[in-house]
Write a protein that holds these residues in place. Structure first.
Motif, PDB file in Angstrom:
ATOM      1  N   GLU A   1       3.789   5.527   4.214  1.00  0.00           N
ATOM      2  CA  GLU A   1       4.426   6.915   3.354  1.00  0.00           C
ATOM      3  C   GLU A   1       5.702   7.059   3.822  1.00  0.00           C
ATOM      4  O   GLU A   1       6.461   7.309   3.130  1.00  0.00           O
ATOM      5  N   ASP A   2       5.808   7.107   5.287  1.00  0.00           N
ATOM      6  CA  ASP A   2       7.147   7.483   5.515  1.00  0.00           C
ATOM      7  C   ASP A   2       8.269   6.400   5.806  1.00  0.00           C
ATOM      8  O   ASP A   2       9.334   6.313   5.532  1.00  0.00           O
ATOM      9  N   LEU A   3       7.718   4.863   6.271  1.00  0.00           N
ATOM     10  CA  LEU A   3       8.494   4.015   6.430  1.00  0.00           C
ATOM     11  C   LEU A   3       8.562   2.601   5.338  1.00  0.00           C
ATOM     12  O   LEU A   3       9.214   1.947   5.662  1.00  0.00           O
ATOM     13  N   GLY A   4       7.719   2.845   4.467  1.00  0.00           N
ATOM     14  CA  GLY A   4       7.960   1.775   3.256  1.00  0.00           C
ATOM     15  C   GLY A   4       6.839   0.740   3.669  1.00  0.00           C
ATOM     16  O   GLY A   4       6.250   0.414   4.435  1.00  0.00           O
ATOM     17  N   GLU A   5       7.741  -0.437   3.249  1.00  0.00           N
ATOM     18  CA  GLU A   5       7.061  -1.690   3.463  1.00  0.00           C
ATOM     19  C   GLU A   5       7.319  -2.180   5.032  1.00  0.00           C
ATOM     20  O   GLU A   5       6.610  -3.258   5.524  1.00  0.00           O
ATOM     21  N   PHE A   6       7.862  -1.506   5.859  1.00  0.00           N
ATOM     22  CA  PHE A   6       8.163  -1.833   7.276  1.00  0.00           C
ATOM     23  C   PHE A   6       6.771  -1.844   7.900  1.00  0.00           C
ATOM     24  O   PHE A   6       6.241  -2.349   8.700  1.00  0.00           O
ATOM     25  N   ALA A   7       6.133  -0.818   7.165  1.00  0.00           N
ATOM     26  CA  ALA A   7       4.495  -0.427   7.647  1.00  0.00           C
ATOM     27  C   ALA A   7       3.497  -0.725   7.019  1.00  0.00           C
ATOM     28  O   ALA A   7       2.392  -0.548   7.201  1.00  0.00           O
ATOM     29  N   ALA A   8       3.811  -0.873   5.690  1.00  0.00           N
ATOM     30  CA  ALA A   8       2.685  -1.048   4.555  1.00  0.00           C
ATOM     31  C   ALA A   8       2.028  -2.383   4.764  1.00  0.00           C
ATOM     32  O   ALA A   8       2.851  -3.377   4.877  1.00  0.00           O
ATOM     33  N   PRO A   9       0.600  -2.330   4.562  1.00  0.00           N
ATOM     34  CA  PRO A   9      -0.003  -3.707   5.033  1.00  0.00           C
ATOM     35  C   PRO A   9       0.027  -4.386   3.542  1.00  0.00           C
ATOM     36  O   PRO A   9      -0.223  -5.593   3.638  1.00  0.00           O
ATOM     37  N   ILE A  10       0.326  -3.776   2.478  1.00  0.00           N
ATOM     38  CA  ILE A  10       0.381  -4.492   1.273  1.00  0.00           C
ATOM     39  C   ILE A  10       1.728  -4.081   0.472  1.00  0.00           C
ATOM     40  O   ILE A  10       2.213  -3.177   0.767  1.00  0.00           O
ATOM     41  N   ASN A  11       2.080  -4.900  -0.686  1.00  0.00           N
ATOM     42  CA  ASN A  11       3.355  -4.459  -1.144  1.00  0.00           C
ATOM     43  C   ASN A  11       2.689  -4.360  -2.724  1.00  0.00           C
ATOM     44  O   ASN A  11       1.713  -4.443  -3.048  1.00  0.00           O
ATOM     45  N   PHE A  12       3.906  -4.011  -3.508  1.00  0.00           N
ATOM     46  CA  PHE A  12       3.738  -3.897  -5.001  1.00  0.00           C
ATOM     47  C   PHE A  12       2.814  -2.525  -5.275  1.00  0.00           C
ATOM     48  O   PHE A  12       1.932  -2.533  -6.222  1.00  0.00           O
TER      49      PHE A  12
ATOM     50  N   HIS B   1       3.085   2.136  -4.511  1.00  0.00           N
ATOM     51  CA  HIS B   1       4.024   3.098  -4.465  1.00  0.00           C
ATOM     52  C   HIS B   1       4.731   3.271  -3.141  1.00  0.00           C
ATOM     53  O   HIS B   1       6.021   3.850  -2.884  1.00  0.00           O
ATOM     54  N   ILE B   2       4.447   2.373  -1.854  1.00  0.00           N
ATOM     55  CA  ILE B   2       5.089   2.463  -0.925  1.00  0.00           C
ATOM     56  C   ILE B   2       5.991   1.176  -0.607  1.00  0.00           C
ATOM     57  O   ILE B   2       6.194   0.828   0.440  1.00  0.00           O
ATOM     58  N   SER B   3       6.121   0.508  -1.720  1.00  0.00           N
ATOM     59  CA  SER B   3       6.976  -0.679  -1.591  1.00  0.00           C
ATOM     60  C   SER B   3       8.514  -0.565  -1.816  1.00  0.00           C
ATOM     61  O   SER B   3       8.843  -0.702  -2.474  1.00  0.00           O
ATOM     62  N   TYR B   4       8.836   0.169  -0.653  1.00  0.00           N
ATOM     63  CA  TYR B   4      10.471   0.569  -0.621  1.00  0.00           C
ATOM     64  C   TYR B   4      10.786   0.167   0.622  1.00  0.00           C
ATOM     65  O   TYR B   4      10.075   0.043   1.647  1.00  0.00           O
ATOM     66  N   ARG B   5      12.166   0.117   0.854  1.00  0.00           N
ATOM     67  CA  ARG B   5      12.609  -0.451   2.250  1.00  0.00           C
ATOM     68  C   ARG B   5      13.488   0.699   2.856  1.00  0.00           C
ATOM     69  O   ARG B   5      14.388   1.024   2.132  1.00  0.00           O
ATOM     70  N   ARG B   6      13.353   1.475   3.771  1.00  0.00           N
ATOM     71  CA  ARG B   6      14.079   2.101   4.448  1.00  0.00           C
ATOM     72  C   ARG B   6      15.370   1.487   5.355  1.00  0.00           C
ATOM     73  O   ARG B   6      14.971   0.348   5.623  1.00  0.00           O
ATOM     74  N   SER B   7      16.101   2.036   5.426  1.00  0.00           N
ATOM     75  CA  SER B   7      17.532   1.207   6.302  1.00  0.00           C
ATOM     76  C   SER B   7      16.992   1.310   7.694  1.00  0.00           C
ATOM     77  O   SER B   7      16.178   2.028   8.061  1.00  0.00           O
ATOM     78  N   ASP B   8      17.705   0.402   8.255  1.00  0.00           N
ATOM     79  CA  ASP B   8      17.538   0.119   9.659  1.00  0.00           C
ATOM     80  C   ASP B   8      17.727   1.291  10.371  1.00  0.00           C
ATOM     81  O   ASP B   8      16.849   1.635  11.377  1.00  0.00           O
ATOM     82  N   ARG B   9      18.758   2.053   9.976  1.00  0.00           N
ATOM     83  CA  ARG B   9      19.054   3.245  10.891  1.00  0.00           C
ATOM     84  C   ARG B   9      18.144   4.301  10.726  1.00  0.00           C
ATOM     85  O   ARG B   9      17.571   5.122  11.704  1.00  0.00           O
ATOM     86  N   TRP B  10      17.600   4.583   9.655  1.00  0.00           N
ATOM     87  CA  TRP B  10      16.353   5.477   9.365  1.00  0.00           C
ATOM     88  C   TRP B  10      15.234   5.064  10.118  1.00  0.00           C
ATOM     89  O   TRP B  10      14.532   6.035  11.026  1.00  0.00           O
TER      90      TRP B  10
END
Length: 184
Positions: free
Chosen positions: A134-145, A147-156
């Motif tokens: 929920e916080d990190l988006g697809e960086f931590a999400a085990p599946i895509n496609f 509501h959490i299929s977004y990418r945070r910036s590297d700095r975030w």
């Protein structure tokens, strides 16, 4: 200031050649003529300052999100960052994301083959992975496609991970933590 016909003609020609509007080209040419043309070095420095501010804000937003999320994460999983992953928060997140992916695939296979023996794994084991996603988006999400299929910036993400790592470093270095069988 009255402009002569030759100057207006030059503005029109420059605007057409550059594909810009008459007004914009006129402003540029007047600024150049009067010596008030902006200094490129000054513009570069202003752009750098603005980008530095945005990068710092991204980093800070990540740190704040992590500090708000820490109370929702089980201590034994956080402790793994220090004990199993040598303080590498990113590696810890990737490790648990992969485990959750494996678990989800296994669940799907078991649902497709109800006659096969079922595993003892529990979906609640991975509740904290969804919180990270929920916080990190697809960086931590085990599946895509989803509501959490977004990418945070590297700095975030770096701010998020640095906040967790910094907090754990502070906590694990405390000398007054209870230890041993008498503390249970």
């Amino acid at each position: 200031m009255t402009e002569n016909k030759a100057f207006k003609k030059a503005i029109r020609a420059a605007a057409e050649a550059n594909g810009t509007s008459y007004t914009r080209t006129r402003r540029f040419m007047l600024a150049k003529e009067s010596g008030t043309e902006p200094d490129i070095t000054q513009l570069v420095e202003q752009a750098k300052a603005q980008l530095r501010l945005q990068v710092q804000q991204e980093y800070d937003h990540g740190r704040v999100a992590a500090l708000k999320r820490i109370p929702d994460l089980p201590w034994h999983h956080l402790e793994e960052i220090a004990t199993r992953h040598s303080g590498d928060v990113e590696a810890w997140i990737r490790f648990h994301r992969k485990n959750a992916e494996f678990f989800l695939v296994q669940q799907a296979e078991e649902a497709a083959n109800p006659d096969q023996p079922q595993t003892l794994a529990n979906a609640r084991t991975f509740d904290f992975v969804w919180k990270l996603a929920e916080d990190l988006g697809e960086f931590a999400a085990p599946i895509n496609f989803d509501h959490i299929s977004y990418r945070r910036s590297d700095r975030w993400v770096r701010g998020y991970c640095d906040a967790i790592r910094g907090l754990l470093d502070d906590i694990l270095q405390l000398q007054d933590l209870p230890t041993g069988p008498d503390t249970i």
